[in-house]
Scaffold this motif. Structure first.
Motif, mmCIF file in Angstrom:
data_model
loop_
_atom_site.group_PDB
_atom_site.id
_atom_site.type_symbol
_atom_site.label_atom_id
_atom_site.label_comp_id
_atom_site.label_asym_id
_atom_site.label_seq_id
_atom_site.Cartn_x
_atom_site.Cartn_y
_atom_site.Cartn_z
ATOM 1 N N SER A 106 -11.201 2.610 -8.295
ATOM 2 C CA SER A 106 -10.931 1.760 -9.450
ATOM 3 C C SER A 106 -10.181 0.501 -9.016
ATOM 4 N N SER A 108 0.836 -1.192 0.000
ATOM 5 C CA SER A 108 0.000 0.000 0.000
ATOM 6 C C SER A 108 0.872 1.243 0.000
ATOM 7 N N ASN A 109 0.435 2.224 -0.774
ATOM 8 C CA ASN A 109 1.133 3.490 -0.835
ATOM 9 C C ASN A 109 0.093 4.586 -1.054
ATOM 10 N N ASP A 168 -3.182 6.159 -1.707
ATOM 11 C CA ASP A 168 -4.465 5.703 -2.264
ATOM 12 C C ASP A 168 -4.327 4.428 -3.078
ATOM 13 N N LYS A 169 -3.115 3.990 -3.353
ATOM 14 C CA LYS A 169 -2.890 2.855 -4.240
ATOM 15 C C LYS A 169 -2.538 1.599 -3.441
ATOM 16 N N GLN A 170 -3.219 0.491 -3.753
ATOM 17 C CA GLN A 170 -2.939 -0.793 -3.125
ATOM 18 C C GLN A 170 -2.717 -1.824 -4.222
ATOM 19 N N ILE A 171 -1.671 -2.646 -4.066
ATOM 20 C CA ILE A 171 -1.345 -3.678 -5.054
ATOM 21 C C ILE A 171 -1.250 -5.023 -4.348
ATOM 22 N N VAL A 204 -4.702 -4.090 -8.831
ATOM 23 C CA VAL A 204 -4.353 -2.705 -8.557
ATOM 24 C C VAL A 204 -5.627 -1.974 -8.163
ATOM 25 N N LYS A 205 -5.636 -1.435 -6.938
ATOM 26 C CA LYS A 205 -6.784 -0.685 -6.434
ATOM 27 C C LYS A 205 -6.326 0.741 -6.194
ATOM 28 N N GLN A 206 -6.938 1.668 -6.923
ATOM 29 C CA GLN A 206 -6.586 3.068 -6.773
ATOM 30 C C GLN A 206 -7.870 3.869 -6.685
ATOM 31 N N LYS A 207 -8.082 4.482 -5.520
ATOM 32 C CA LYS A 207 -9.319 5.176 -5.188
ATOM 33 C C LYS A 207 -10.487 4.211 -5.360
#
Length: 65
Positions: free
Chosen positions: A49, A24-25, A27-30, A44-47
């Motif tokens: 999306s 996690s970084n 807003d982005k989670q991988i 890939v989860k960003q906001k």
């Protein structure tokens, strides 16, 4: 890597022979899924999306449901 369906990603993630890690970084989670040392899929989860990606021959790692 190409886009794959969520159900295919879940199939790979729930397989006991595969390992996964999260990163996690802000807003982005991988989430990455590995078979041995080989990366086979990632989420890939960003906001709001969420996208699922798999390597070109990811289907050989799927299990029968």
């Amino acid at each position: 890597m190409k886009l794959i369906m969520r159900s295919e990603f879940d199939n790979l993630r729930l397989n006991d022979q595969h390992s996964y890690d999260t990163d996690s970084n802000g807003d982005k989670q991988i989430v990455r899924i590995y078979c041995g040392d080989t990366l086979i899929a990632k989420k890939v989860k960003q906001k709001k999306s969420i996208r699922y990606f798999g390597i070109s021959d990811y289907r050989q790692y799927l299990t029968d449901e």
